[in-house]
Scaffold this motif. Structure first.
Motif, PDB file in Angstrom:
ATOM      1  N   PRO A 201       0.811  -1.232   0.000  1.00 17.53           N
ATOM      2  CA  PRO A 201       0.000   0.000   0.000  1.00 17.53           C
ATOM      3  C   PRO A 201       0.840   1.276   0.000  1.00 17.53           C
ATOM      4  N   ALA A 202       1.951   1.273   0.741  1.00 18.85           N
ATOM      5  CA  ALA A 202       2.810   2.469   0.800  1.00 18.85           C
ATOM      6  C   ALA A 202       3.457   2.744  -0.556  1.00 18.85           C
ATOM      7  N   PHE A 203       3.876   1.691  -1.253  1.00 14.83           N
ATOM      8  CA  PHE A 203       4.449   1.869  -2.589  1.00 14.83           C
ATOM      9  C   PHE A 203       3.385   2.354  -3.569  1.00 14.83           C
ATOM     10  N   ALA A 204       2.176   1.811  -3.474  1.00 13.94           N
ATOM     11  CA  ALA A 204       1.113   2.173  -4.416  1.00 13.94           C
ATOM     12  C   ALA A 204       0.728   3.647  -4.292  1.00 13.94           C
ATOM     13  N   LYS A 205       0.889   4.223  -3.102  1.00 16.82           N
ATOM     14  CA  LYS A 205       0.520   5.626  -2.910  1.00 16.82           C
ATOM     15  C   LYS A 205       1.373   6.579  -3.730  1.00 16.82           C
ATOM     16  N   ILE A 206       2.550   6.134  -4.140  1.00 15.23           N
ATOM     17  CA  ILE A 206       3.418   7.003  -4.942  1.00 15.23           C
ATOM     18  C   ILE A 206       3.600   6.452  -6.359  1.00 15.23           C
ATOM     19  N   GLY A 207       2.693   5.563  -6.769  1.00 16.56           N
ATOM     20  CA  GLY A 207       2.699   5.076  -8.142  1.00 16.56           C
ATOM     21  C   GLY A 207       3.643   3.931  -8.417  1.00 16.56           C
ATOM     22  N   LEU A 208       4.140   3.250  -7.390  1.00 16.25           N
ATOM     23  CA  LEU A 208       5.095   2.159  -7.570  1.00 16.25           C
ATOM     24  C   LEU A 208       4.460   0.814  -7.240  1.00 16.25           C
ATOM     25  N   LEU A 209       5.030  -0.236  -7.801  1.00 20.02           N
ATOM     26  CA  LEU A 209       4.611  -1.605  -7.507  1.00 20.02           C
ATOM     27  C   LEU A 209       5.818  -2.375  -7.004  1.00 20.02           C
ATOM     28  N   LEU A 210       5.708  -2.953  -5.803  1.00 21.57           N
ATOM     29  CA  LEU A 210       6.783  -3.771  -5.252  1.00 21.57           C
ATOM     30  C   LEU A 210       6.715  -5.146  -5.904  1.00 21.57           C
ATOM     31  N   GLU A 211       7.725  -5.492  -6.679  1.00 18.38           N
ATOM     32  CA  GLU A 211       7.718  -6.736  -7.436  1.00 18.38           C
ATOM     33  C   GLU A 211       8.298  -7.909  -6.654  1.00 18.38           C
ATOM     34  N   ALA A 212       9.299  -7.678  -5.838  1.00 19.19           N
ATOM     35  CA  ALA A 212       9.956  -8.768  -5.106  1.00 19.19           C
ATOM     36  C   ALA A 212      10.577  -8.224  -3.835  1.00 19.19           C
ATOM     37  N   MET A 213      10.610  -9.073  -2.812  1.00 18.72           N
ATOM     38  CA  MET A 213      11.227  -8.710  -1.534  1.00 18.72           C
ATOM     39  C   MET A 213      11.949  -9.945  -1.009  1.00 18.72           C
ATOM     40  N   THR A 214      13.200  -9.790  -0.661  1.00 16.14           N
ATOM     41  CA  THR A 214      13.953 -10.897  -0.076  1.00 16.14           C
ATOM     42  C   THR A 214      14.543 -10.470   1.265  1.00 16.14           C
ATOM     43  N   VAL A 215      14.618 -11.426   2.181  1.00 17.11           N
ATOM     44  CA  VAL A 215      15.302 -11.244   3.466  1.00 17.11           C
ATOM     45  C   VAL A 215      16.497 -12.182   3.444  1.00 17.11           C
ATOM     46  N   GLN A 216      17.691 -11.639   3.430  1.00 15.69           N
ATOM     47  CA  GLN A 216      18.897 -12.448   3.308  1.00 15.69           C
ATOM     48  C   GLN A 216      19.473 -12.848   4.658  1.00 15.69           C
ATOM     49  N   ASN A 217      19.200 -12.072   5.695  1.00 10.46           N
ATOM     50  CA  ASN A 217      19.770 -12.406   6.996  1.00 10.46           C
ATOM     51  C   ASN A 217      18.966 -11.738   8.103  1.00 10.46           C
ATOM     52  N   VAL A 218      18.757 -12.475   9.196  1.00 11.53           N
ATOM     53  CA  VAL A 218      18.162 -11.935  10.421  1.00 11.53           C
ATOM     54  C   VAL A 218      19.069 -12.352  11.569  1.00 11.53           C
ATOM     55  N   SER A 219      19.551 -11.402  12.357  1.00 10.59           N
ATOM     56  CA  SER A 219      20.505 -11.723  13.411  1.00 10.59           C
ATOM     57  C   SER A 219      20.316 -10.800  14.600  1.00 10.59           C
ATOM     58  N   LEU A 220      20.977 -11.179  15.697  1.00 13.75           N
ATOM     59  CA  LEU A 220      20.976 -10.384  16.918  1.00 13.75           C
ATOM     60  C   LEU A 220      22.271  -9.591  17.016  1.00 13.75           C
ATOM     61  N   PRO A 221      22.263  -8.472  17.764  1.00 16.52           N
ATOM     62  CA  PRO A 221      23.533  -7.814  18.082  1.00 16.52           C
ATOM     63  C   PRO A 221      24.457  -8.790  18.810  1.00 16.52           C
ATOM     64  N   GLU A 222      25.750  -8.546  18.742  1.00 22.68           N
ATOM     65  CA  GLU A 222      26.739  -9.500  19.254  1.00 22.68           C
ATOM     66  C   GLU A 222      26.504  -9.869  20.716  1.00 22.68           C
ATOM     67  N   GLU A 223      26.186  -8.864  21.543  1.00 17.06           N
ATOM     68  CA  GLU A 223      26.025  -9.164  22.972  1.00 17.06           C
ATOM     69  C   GLU A 223      24.815 -10.048  23.233  1.00 17.06           C
ATOM     70  N   LEU A 224      23.724  -9.839  22.460  1.00 16.55           N
ATOM     71  CA  LEU A 224      22.545 -10.681  22.628  1.00 16.55           C
ATOM     72  C   LEU A 224      22.755 -12.061  22.022  1.00 16.55           C
ATOM     73  N   GLN A 225      23.559 -12.135  20.986  1.00 14.04           N
ATOM     74  CA  GLN A 225      23.850 -13.437  20.385  1.00 14.04           C
ATOM     75  C   GLN A 225      24.585 -14.333  21.375  1.00 14.04           C
ATOM     76  N   LYS A 226      25.480 -13.739  22.184  1.00 13.10           N
ATOM     77  CA  LYS A 226      26.188 -14.521  23.197  1.00 13.10           C
ATOM     78  C   LYS A 226      25.215 -15.101  24.218  1.00 13.10           C
ATOM     79  N   ILE A 227      24.225 -14.295  24.623  1.00  8.35           N
ATOM     80  CA  ILE A 227      23.225 -14.779  25.579  1.00  8.35           C
ATOM     81  C   ILE A 227      22.412 -15.909  24.976  1.00  8.35           C
ATOM     82  N   LEU A 228      22.043 -15.758  23.692  1.00  3.85           N
ATOM     83  CA  LEU A 228      21.286 -16.816  23.018  1.00  3.85           C
ATOM     84  C   LEU A 228      22.111 -18.087  22.924  1.00  3.85           C
TER      85      LEU A 228
END
Length: 346
Positions: A201-228
């Motif tokens: 919807p946000a893209f359509a408001k300015i005349g654009l169409l979102l064709e593809a979306m990828t998420v390549q990585n999801v991670s924690l900050p280093e200090e939280l990664q140690k706790i995990l």
């Protein structure tokens, strides 16, 4: 000279855009010194669209094709200029071309960790990055909302706005996906789809169409990664605090023994390499007791280990205190081991 300009004006009647570079979204045909004639030709190539703008007002919109410019092919412009018949004299009108092909490999990412609600941890700060692709779907809307009367408008100029939209919608996307953090890495496609739905919807408001979306990585900050990592380690030993403490301490022995051998730091002064060996002996005994499980509990209480000298126990206590000071052991874990070691002196 004036005669030559007049002749050029009469014979320049083809309006087109060759799009000779990447990254241009909108381009205004240079009309300086030129006018459009009745019967002129408009060429709109595949992956392009064109609009006529008369005195700041968007008139006719053209998709791919070749058009002979008449009152029939310019109905809105004909109405705006009050032409009731074929226009005979040249006229001026701005013509804008728009690239409708996909703009691929547009990067997005979180410059700082963002805080989200999580089913498992309550709240967590995470980082994420990936890429996306978009195209112009409504050139009229894009012209009025974004590009305007600029001579050209590029992908780089709209990049910051689009990245901001992505970051603004990440939290909502994670909430709508219903995925806890630990499952996000294994379900990056589901996360990407949820993020795309939030952004459309946000893209359509300015005349654009979102064709593809990828998420390549999801991670924690280093200090939280140690706790995990510690939480994962606890799970691997069945949430047995004693065994987990033995594992953590055993992992730290080589590092502290190395420091002791070099004579550096508190550990080197207090413990020394010999004390590290003594600590290893104590831990080996405790580990053996843990592995015996129920059989050890059923057996009569064993006598205190023989051969552990008071100076070795004190050195071990100093070592454990240093581990506690560095955050490797908790106060509770330190007190437990302290009690066990002091019993060996009785």
């Amino acid at each position: 000279m004036a005669l030559m300009d007049f002749i050029k004006k009469q014979f320049i009647d083809v309006i087109q855009w060759t799009e000779d570079s990447d990254g241009t979204l909108a381009w205004r045909f240079p009309m300086a010194g030129m006018e459009i004639q009745n019967g002129g030709t408009l060429v709109v190539r595949e992956s392009q669209m064109a609009i006529f703008v008369n005195e700041g007002q968007v008139a006719d919109v053209f998709g791919p094709g070749t058009y002979k410019l008449t009152t029939q092919t310019l109905p809105v412009l004909t109405y705006l200029k009050n032409w009731d018949k074929l226009f005979e004299s040249p006229f001026k009108s701005d013509v804008y071309f728009f690239s409708t092909r996909q703009q691929i490999d547009q990067k997005w990412g979180t410059p700082q960790p963002i805080t989200i609600r999580d089913k498992d941890f309550g709240a967590v700060r995470l980082r994420a990055f990936g890429n996306y692709a978009f195209r112009i779907a409504d050139p009229k809307l894009f012209h009025t909302e974004i590009s305007g009367t600029r001579e050209s408008y590029t992908v780089a100029e709209v990049d910051g706005q689009l990245r901001g939209l992505v970051l603004q919608n990440i939290s909502n996307a994670i909430a709508s996906s219903g995925l806890p953090f630990l499952d996000l890495a294994a379900n990056q496609i589901a996360f990407a789809n949820a993020l795309a739905q939030e952004l459309q919807p946000a893209f359509a408001k300015i005349g654009l169409l979102l064709e593809a979306m990828t998420v390549q990585n999801v991670s924690l900050p280093e200090e939280l990664q140690k706790i995990l990592d510690q939480k994962i380690g606890m799970g691997m030993v069945g949430n047995d605090m004693g065994k987990f403490m033995q594992y953590q301490t055993a992992q730290a022995i080589p590092k502290f023994a190395e420091g002791a051998g070099n004579g550096g730091g508190v550990a080197g002064d207090a413990m020394g390499l010999g004390a590290g060996v003594a600590l290893g002996q104590v831990l080996a005994q405790n580990l053996q007791q843990g592995l015996q499980g129920g059989a050890a509990q059923a057996a009569p209480a064993a006598a205190a280990p023989v051969g552990v000298r008071p100076d070795e126990v004190m050195a071990t206590l100093e070592k454990l205190a240093d581990l506690k000071a560095k955050g490797i052991l908790t106060q509770e874990e330190f007190d437990t081991k302290k009690a066990e070691l002091l019993k060996k002196l009785v």
